[in-house]
Design a protein around this motif. Structure first.
Motif, PDB file in Angstrom:
ATOM      1  N   LEU A   1      46.821  30.282  46.634  1.00 32.29           N
ATOM      2  CA  LEU A   1      47.621  31.456  46.304  1.00 32.29           C
ATOM      3  C   LEU A   1      48.992  31.075  45.771  1.00 32.29           C
ATOM      4  CD1 LEU A   1      46.815  33.874  49.272  1.00 32.29           C
ATOM      5  CD2 LEU A   1      45.927  33.963  46.948  1.00 32.29           C
ATOM      6  N   THR A   2      49.498  29.905  46.145  1.00 37.70           N
ATOM      7  CA  THR A   2      50.835  29.509  45.705  1.00 37.70           C
ATOM      8  C   THR A   2      50.921  29.288  44.196  1.00 37.70           C
ATOM      9  OG1 THR A   2      50.345  27.163  46.140  1.00 37.70           O
ATOM     10  CG2 THR A   2      51.348  28.439  47.924  1.00 37.70           C
ATOM     11  N   PHE A   3      49.831  28.898  43.549  1.00 37.12           N
ATOM     12  CA  PHE A   3      49.893  28.708  42.094  1.00 37.12           C
ATOM     13  C   PHE A   3      49.087  29.745  41.323  1.00 37.12           C
ATOM     14  CE2 PHE A   3      46.662  25.804  43.834  1.00 37.12           C
ATOM     15  CZ  PHE A   3      45.538  26.171  43.127  1.00 37.12           C
ATOM     16  N   VAL A   4      48.237  30.503  41.991  1.00 42.89           N
ATOM     17  CA  VAL A   4      47.503  31.574  41.313  1.00 42.89           C
ATOM     18  C   VAL A   4      48.349  32.850  41.248  1.00 42.89           C
ATOM     19  CG1 VAL A   4      45.488  33.079  41.434  1.00 42.89           C
ATOM     20  CG2 VAL A   4      45.242  30.638  41.875  1.00 42.89           C
ATOM     21  N   LEU A   5      49.061  33.164  42.329  1.00 38.95           N
ATOM     22  CA  LEU A   5      49.822  34.408  42.397  1.00 38.95           C
ATOM     23  C   LEU A   5      50.928  34.518  41.337  1.00 38.95           C
ATOM     24  CD1 LEU A   5      50.277  35.408  46.155  1.00 38.95           C
ATOM     25  CD2 LEU A   5      49.364  36.792  44.289  1.00 38.95           C
ATOM     26  N   PRO A   6      51.767  33.500  41.132  1.00 40.73           N
ATOM     27  CA  PRO A   6      52.830  33.666  40.123  1.00 40.73           C
ATOM     28  C   PRO A   6      52.308  34.000  38.736  1.00 40.73           C
ATOM     29  CG  PRO A   6      53.277  31.760  41.506  1.00 40.73           C
ATOM     30  CD  PRO A   6      51.895  32.228  41.859  1.00 40.73           C
ATOM     31  N   PHE A   7      51.258  33.304  38.299  1.00 34.16           N
ATOM     32  CA  PHE A   7      50.697  33.607  36.985  1.00 34.16           C
ATOM     33  C   PHE A   7      50.087  34.998  36.955  1.00 34.16           C
ATOM     34  CE2 PHE A   7      47.211  33.735  33.970  1.00 34.16           C
ATOM     35  CZ  PHE A   7      47.805  33.271  32.810  1.00 34.16           C
ATOM     36  N   ALA A   8      49.388  35.369  38.014  1.00 33.42           N
ATOM     37  CA  ALA A   8      48.758  36.688  38.051  1.00 33.42           C
ATOM     38  C   ALA A   8      49.806  37.798  38.030  1.00 33.42           C
ATOM     39  CB  ALA A   8      47.883  36.811  39.296  1.00 33.42           C
ATOM     40  N   VAL A   9      50.893  37.632  38.769  1.00 33.28           N
ATOM     41  CA  VAL A   9      51.956  38.649  38.778  1.00 33.28           C
ATOM     42  C   VAL A   9      52.580  38.774  37.397  1.00 33.28           C
ATOM     43  CG1 VAL A   9      54.210  39.244  39.730  1.00 33.28           C
ATOM     44  CG2 VAL A   9      52.420  38.377  41.239  1.00 33.28           C
ATOM     45  N   TRP A  10      52.871  37.631  36.782  1.00 35.76           N
ATOM     46  CA  TRP A  10      53.507  37.658  35.467  1.00 35.76           C
ATOM     47  C   TRP A  10      52.590  38.289  34.417  1.00 35.76           C
ATOM     48  CZ3 TRP A  10      58.195  37.195  33.645  1.00 35.76           C
ATOM     49  CH2 TRP A  10      58.383  36.957  32.282  1.00 35.76           C
ATOM     50  N   THR A  11      51.322  37.991  34.462  1.00 33.21           N
ATOM     51  CA  THR A  11      50.387  38.552  33.483  1.00 33.21           C
ATOM     52  C   THR A  11      50.203  40.052  33.691  1.00 33.21           C
ATOM     53  OG1 THR A  11      49.213  36.434  33.420  1.00 33.21           O
ATOM     54  CG2 THR A  11      48.074  38.347  32.510  1.00 33.21           C
ATOM     55  N   LEU A  12      49.986  40.465  34.937  1.00 33.06           N
ATOM     56  CA  LEU A  12      49.764  41.888  35.207  1.00 33.06           C
ATOM     57  C   LEU A  12      51.014  42.717  34.949  1.00 33.06           C
ATOM     58  CD1 LEU A  12      47.585  41.709  38.442  1.00 33.06           C
ATOM     59  CD2 LEU A  12      46.850  42.262  36.135  1.00 33.06           C
ATOM     60  N   ARG A  13      52.163  42.119  35.094  1.00 26.98           N
ATOM     61  CA  ARG A  13      53.403  42.845  34.798  1.00 26.98           C
ATOM     62  C   ARG A  13      53.426  43.282  33.338  1.00 26.98           C
ATOM     63  NH1 ARG A  13      58.274  41.094  32.695  1.00 26.98           N
ATOM     64  NH2 ARG A  13      60.067  42.453  33.165  1.00 26.98           N
ATOM     65  N   GLY A  14      52.929  42.433  32.437  1.00 25.34           N
ATOM     66  CA  GLY A  14      52.878  42.822  31.031  1.00 25.34           C
ATOM     67  C   GLY A  14      51.949  43.999  30.784  1.00 25.34           C
ATOM     68  N   PHE A  15      50.835  44.050  31.501  1.00 24.94           N
ATOM     69  CA  PHE A  15      49.917  45.180  31.355  1.00 24.94           C
ATOM     70  C   PHE A  15      50.524  46.469  31.899  1.00 24.94           C
ATOM     71  CE2 PHE A  15      46.933  41.665  30.964  1.00 24.94           C
ATOM     72  CZ  PHE A  15      46.084  42.111  29.976  1.00 24.94           C
ATOM     73  N   VAL A  16      51.198  46.368  33.048  1.00 20.89           N
ATOM     74  CA  VAL A  16      51.789  47.567  33.652  1.00 20.89           C
ATOM     75  C   VAL A  16      52.914  48.104  32.777  1.00 20.89           C
ATOM     76  CG1 VAL A  16      52.994  48.454  35.683  1.00 20.89           C
ATOM     77  CG2 VAL A  16      51.135  46.826  35.965  1.00 20.89           C
ATOM     78  N   LEU A  17      53.712  47.214  32.181  1.00 14.54           N
ATOM     79  CA  LEU A  17      54.791  47.672  31.306  1.00 14.54           C
ATOM     80  C   LEU A  17      54.263  48.407  30.084  1.00 14.54           C
ATOM     81  CD1 LEU A  17      57.219  44.598  31.357  1.00 14.54           C
ATOM     82  CD2 LEU A  17      57.642  46.864  32.313  1.00 14.54           C
ATOM     83  N   GLY A  18      53.046  48.118  29.674  1.00 16.08           N
ATOM     84  CA  GLY A  18      52.469  48.766  28.502  1.00 16.08           C
ATOM     85  C   GLY A  18      51.939  50.162  28.761  1.00 16.08           C
ATOM     86  N   ILE A  19      51.934  50.612  30.006  1.00 19.70           N
ATOM     87  CA  ILE A  19      51.436  51.954  30.338  1.00 19.70           C
ATOM     88  C   ILE A  19      52.610  52.931  30.325  1.00 19.70           C
ATOM     89  CG2 ILE A  19      50.295  53.360  32.099  1.00 19.70           C
ATOM     90  CD1 ILE A  19      48.915  50.827  33.057  1.00 19.70           C
ATOM     91  N   PRO A  20      52.583  53.966  29.501  1.00 20.52           N
ATOM     92  CA  PRO A  20      53.703  54.918  29.444  1.00 20.52           C
ATOM     93  C   PRO A  20      53.902  55.644  30.774  1.00 20.52           C
ATOM     94  CG  PRO A  20      52.231  55.173  27.556  1.00 20.52           C
ATOM     95  CD  PRO A  20      51.534  54.280  28.522  1.00 20.52           C
ATOM     96  N   LYS A  21      55.160  55.837  31.134  1.00 12.25           N
ATOM     97  CA  LYS A  21      55.466  56.564  32.375  1.00 12.25           C
ATOM     98  C   LYS A  21      55.060  58.030  32.279  1.00 12.25           C
ATOM     99  CE  LYS A  21      59.420  53.638  33.568  1.00 12.25           C
ATOM    100  NZ  LYS A  21      60.878  53.615  33.871  1.00 12.25           N
ATOM    101  N   GLU A  22      54.983  58.526  31.047  1.00  9.21           N
ATOM    102  CA  GLU A  22      54.663  59.946  30.871  1.00  9.21           C
ATOM    103  C   GLU A  22      53.276  60.295  31.417  1.00  9.21           C
ATOM    104  OE1 GLU A  22      57.866  58.792  28.234  1.00  9.21           O
ATOM    105  OE2 GLU A  22      55.849  57.986  28.601  1.00  9.21           O
TER     106      GLU A  22
END
Length: 290
Positions: free
Chosen positions: A159-180
């Motif tokens: 988890l120490t090396f899988v989690l950072p990459f997973a968080v960073w990647t998923l953050r890009g997907f979440v930012l692409g979803i409009p708040k509206e």
């Protein structure tokens, strides 16, 4: 008497571009051959009879394919135990990392809190650290809590090396979803949790699939941490078991070794083939959105 039109000669620029494209094509094919050839040789060697493997003259194709090496590899001690251990470690590590990473990605993308930028910088810093440099500190911490030589310790380490990459990647997907979209769902009477489950989660699901592929491949193929933390053969993963694969006292049983390597690679190949279409689409869309 009518003259026959003479076809115009191709321009030098067009011919140069044509030759340049063909040169890049040849280079790409050569690079593909170099990358694929070790895998091809491993698989073909696994099916070759022992006489062909030990022959001085190499054979490109097995004359009489055999499954004896596969049966020999699967009959070796601790093979099925290590496969079971790898499956447990990978499944738990992937599921835990996806759940934690998704919640962390939502928090980083949708909310503002103290230490948010510092957390992102620290996460990037962890990704830049070489994994070998973390072996001794993690071993000391796990030994203090009696988690060495256990699958739980290996899962926490992964988890120490899988989690950072997973968080960073998923953050890009979440930012692409409009708040509206979430706001519209809440205006229609849905709660924040309902909007999260019905709107945000289905839209991020493709990103979860793409990220889980990385987590699966990384966890399944990891060797360094598992070899250091697991000393009991019955607790080791299949990659560690493969590193201790020997033949007789005189030489190595290359046929069984190649068969065992092929069996070890099958789960990754199958998992990748099942989700390859989503991988190509989701990674590119995630890159554009991020």
């Amino acid at each position: 008497m009518s003259s026959v039109p003479v076809p115009a000669r191709p321009r030098r620029g067009a011919r140069a571009r044509f030759l340049r494209r063909r040169g890049w094509d040849v280079l790409g094919i050569a690079l593909c051959v170099v990358l694929v050839f070790p895998v091809y040789w491993m698989v073909t060697t696994a099916f070759k009879p022992t006489d062909e493997i030990n022959s001085i003259t190499p054979t490109w194709f097995p004359s009489s394919p055999t499954f004896d090496h596969f049966r020999d590899a699967m009959a070796r001690p601790y093979f099925w135990d290590t496969v079971k251990n790898s499956v447990i470690v990978v499944v738990v590590a992937v599921l835990a990392s996806m759940v934690i990473a998704f919640l962390a990605a939502v928090a980083l993308a949708k909310y503002r809190f103290t230490g948010r930028k510092l957390f992102i910088v620290a996460m990037i810093g962890i990704l830049m650290l070489p994994s070998v440099g973390l072996v001794i500190p993690l071993y000391v911490v796990l030994a203090r809590y009696h988690l060495t030589n256990t699958l739980t310790g290996v899962i926490l380490t992964y988890l120490t090396f899988v989690l950072p990459f997973a968080v960073w990647t998923l953050r890009g997907f979440v930012l692409g979803i409009p708040k509206e979209l979430e706001e519209a769902a809440m205006v229609d009477g849905s709660s924040r949790v309902g909007a999260f489950v019905r709107i945000l989660l289905p839209l991020v699901a493709p990103g979860l699939v793409a990220t889980s592929v990385f987590a699966f491949i990384t966890s399944w193929n990891e060797y360094i941490f598992a070899s250091v933390l697991l000393s009991d053969q019955s607790q080791q993963t299949v990659t560690v078991w493969l590193s201790y694969f020997y033949g007789t006292s005189r030489d190595t049983d290359w046929g069984a070794l190649m068969a065992a390597s092929t069996l070890t690679a099958i789960p990754v190949i199958v998992f990748f083939l099942l989700v390859q279409r989503k991988i190509m689409f989701n990674l590119t869309s995630g890159a554009v959105r991020g």
